[in-house]
Enzyme design. Structure first.
Site, PDB file in Angstrom:
ATOM      1  N   HIS A  98       0.739  -1.142   0.000  1.00 46.66           N
ATOM      2  CA  HIS A  98       0.014   0.029  -0.050  1.00 46.66           C
ATOM      3  C   HIS A  98       0.706   1.355   0.010  1.00 46.66           C
ATOM      4  O   HIS A  98       1.992   1.310   0.340  1.00 46.66           O
ATOM      5  CB  HIS A  98      -0.928   0.000   1.114  1.00 46.66           C
ATOM      6  CG  HIS A  98      -0.164   0.172   2.479  1.00 46.66           C
ATOM      7  ND1 HIS A  98       0.432  -0.897   3.417  1.00 46.66           N
ATOM      8  CD2 HIS A  98       0.008   1.155   3.383  1.00 46.66           C
ATOM      9  CE1 HIS A  98       1.047  -0.526   4.105  1.00 46.66           C
ATOM     10  NE2 HIS A  98       0.709   0.775   4.498  1.00 46.66           N
ATOM     11  N   ASP A 100       0.310   5.011   1.654  1.00 45.60           N
ATOM     12  CA  ASP A 100      -0.697   5.502   2.848  1.00 45.60           C
ATOM     13  C   ASP A 100      -1.639   6.484   2.359  1.00 45.60           C
ATOM     14  O   ASP A 100      -1.708   7.362   1.692  1.00 45.60           O
ATOM     15  CB  ASP A 100       0.179   6.166   4.135  1.00 45.60           C
ATOM     16  CG  ASP A 100       1.297   5.106   4.660  1.00 45.60           C
ATOM     17  OD1 ASP A 100       0.810   3.766   4.759  1.00 45.60           O
ATOM     18  OD2 ASP A 100       2.397   5.512   5.152  1.00 45.60           O
ATOM     19  N   HIS A 252       4.624   0.129   0.424  1.00 49.68           N
ATOM     20  CA  HIS A 252       5.502  -0.623   1.422  1.00 49.68           C
ATOM     21  C   HIS A 252       4.436  -1.695   2.186  1.00 49.68           C
ATOM     22  O   HIS A 252       3.239  -1.999   1.845  1.00 49.68           O
ATOM     23  CB  HIS A 252       5.886   0.186   2.758  1.00 49.68           C
ATOM     24  CG  HIS A 252       4.834   0.991   3.262  1.00 49.68           C
ATOM     25  ND1 HIS A 252       4.613   2.280   2.702  1.00 49.68           N
ATOM     26  CD2 HIS A 252       4.047   0.996   4.362  1.00 49.68           C
ATOM     27  CE1 HIS A 252       3.803   2.952   3.573  1.00 49.68           C
ATOM     28  NE2 HIS A 252       3.306   2.162   4.486  1.00 49.68           N
ATOM     29  N   ARG A 267       4.566   6.857  13.866  1.00 49.85           N
ATOM     30  CA  ARG A 267       4.747   7.634  12.401  1.00 49.85           C
ATOM     31  C   ARG A 267       4.462   8.784  12.494  1.00 49.85           C
ATOM     32  O   ARG A 267       3.412   8.995  13.544  1.00 49.85           O
ATOM     33  CB  ARG A 267       4.027   6.681  11.827  1.00 49.85           C
ATOM     34  CG  ARG A 267       3.955   7.135  10.347  1.00 49.85           C
ATOM     35  CD  ARG A 267       3.071   6.398   9.455  1.00 49.85           C
ATOM     36  NE  ARG A 267       1.999   7.046   8.797  1.00 49.85           N
ATOM     37  CZ  ARG A 267       0.814   6.698   8.293  1.00 49.85           C
ATOM     38  NH1 ARG A 267       0.855   5.317   8.185  1.00 49.85           N
ATOM     39  NH2 ARG A 267      -0.205   7.345   7.999  1.00 49.85           N
TER      40      ARG A 267
HETATM   41  C1  OGA Z   1       2.722   2.528   8.367  1.00 46.96           C
HETATM   42  C2  OGA Z   1       2.971   1.096   8.010  1.00 46.96           C
HETATM   43  C3  OGA Z   1       4.808  -0.192   8.446  1.00 46.96           C
HETATM   44  C4  OGA Z   1       5.540  -1.131   9.517  1.00 46.96           C
HETATM   45  O1  OGA Z   1       3.259   3.116   9.432  1.00 46.96           O
HETATM   46  O2  OGA Z   1       2.186   3.288   7.305  1.00 46.96           O
HETATM   47  O3  OGA Z   1       2.536   0.579   7.077  1.00 46.96           O
HETATM   48  O4  OGA Z   1       6.444  -2.067   8.977  1.00 46.96           O
HETATM   49  N1  OGA Z   1       4.115   0.621   8.850  1.00 46.96           N
HETATM   50  O5  OGA Z   1       5.112  -0.718  10.611  1.00 46.96           O
HETATM   51 MN    MN Z   2       1.445   1.988   5.827  1.00 47.65          MN
END
Ligand code: OGA
Ligand code: MN
Length: 276
Positions: A98, A100, A252, A267
């Site tokens: 995806h 974000d 990711h 994040r």
């Molecule tokens: C995000 C996500 C990936 C992770 O924070 O958007 O997809 O490895 N995280 O935690």
């Molecule tokens: Mn993500």
């Protein structure tokens, strides 16, 4: 002169930034170099950054306003911080390719994810270079998708959370405020001008103007591009590692192989502009 070092993870995608201390306020010169590095490598990694939330926010703020995630807790003092806490009982369900919150009209420029607690092994994050993925397509497919638009939509479970948090009880009213946007299937990166494939398994619903079955088939093919190893890099976390990805030209995938062990990441997200 660049104050920091760059160590590529793969020849063209993903790089580790060394000799930098993100708890310092970096000079405009260094930040300019960091931005150039982000545009070149698309995802930057850092190790051993024992920083606080204010440092993380300051780093992100240089690139733009910070975004509050649509399902983040409204009352939290640090609403811009999305904390993802996983263990035996809680799973994040982000083990799918995806980019974000692409269901927003103006999806994020990028995110800065910092590891607080990580399992001894596992819980890696994979990244895919969607500019390389577009470049690798055949001319026939490129012709089909250049100029096409796709509808991106909220996952239904997230609508319920977002409504509760905003105190909105009428689903129709919520949908009026947050309609599902259309984005180009191939977007041009606003800074580099390069074309990137911009559909993803998590949030893209259909390609405008195609029968659902035809759209499903084409999207399934386009989604598979992110899963091609030549377009990827994989990051193994340690406590105080940071990943900073350009959300406009990458996707990711969080590898869900570590449960029931604990993994906690935080994040912050930088506002972006409308894909063109
Ligand atoms: C995000 C996500 C990936 C992770 O924070 O958007 O997809 O490895 N995280 O935690
Ligand atoms: Mn993500």
């Amino acid at each position: 002169m660049t104050a920091f070092t760059i160590t590529p993870l793969t020849p063209n995608f993903g790089a580790l930034v060394g000799e930098i201390d993100l708890s310092n306020t970096l000079t405009a010169h260094t930040m300019g170099n960091l931005e150039r590095a982000l545009l070149q490598w698309k995802v930057l990694f850092f190790r051993d950054q024992d920083i606080d939330i204010e440092d993380q926010k300051r780093l992100g703020s240089w690139f733009g306003e910070l975004e509050v995630h649509p399902t983040a807790k409204r009352d939290s003092a640090n609403a811009e911080v999305l904390r993802i806490e996983e263990d035996g009982e809680h799973r994040a369900h982000n083990n799918l390719w995806h980019s974000d919150v692409s269901f927003e009209l103006e999806p994020p420029l990028g995110s800065i994810l910092r590891a607080r607690e990580v399992p001894p092994v596992g819980g890696d994050t994979l990244f895919a270079d969607m500019e390389a993925a577009y470049a690798g397509l055949g001319d026939d497919i490129k012709e089909r998708i250049d100029g096409a638009n796709a509808v991106h939509g909220w996952p239904p479970a997230w609508i319920d959370i977002a409504m509760r948090q905003r105190g909105v009880t009428d689903r129709e009213e919520f949908r009026r405020q947050f309609p599902d946007p259309e984005h180009p299937v191939v977007r041009r990166h606003p800074r580099t001008g390069n074309k990137c494939l911009y559909v993803n398994t998590a949030f893209t619903r259909r390609i405008v103007g195609l029968e659902q079955s035809e759209s499903d088939e084409l999207l399934a093919f386009l989604y598979r591009q992110a899963a091609i190893p030549e377009y990827q890099c994989r990051f193994r976390w340690q406590p105080n590692s940071i990943a900073f990805w350009d959300n406009r030209c990458t996707q990711h995938y969080a590898v869900a192989d570590f449960h029931p062990q604990r993994r906690v990441v935080e994040r912050i997200t930088i506002c972006g502009d409308r894909p063109i």
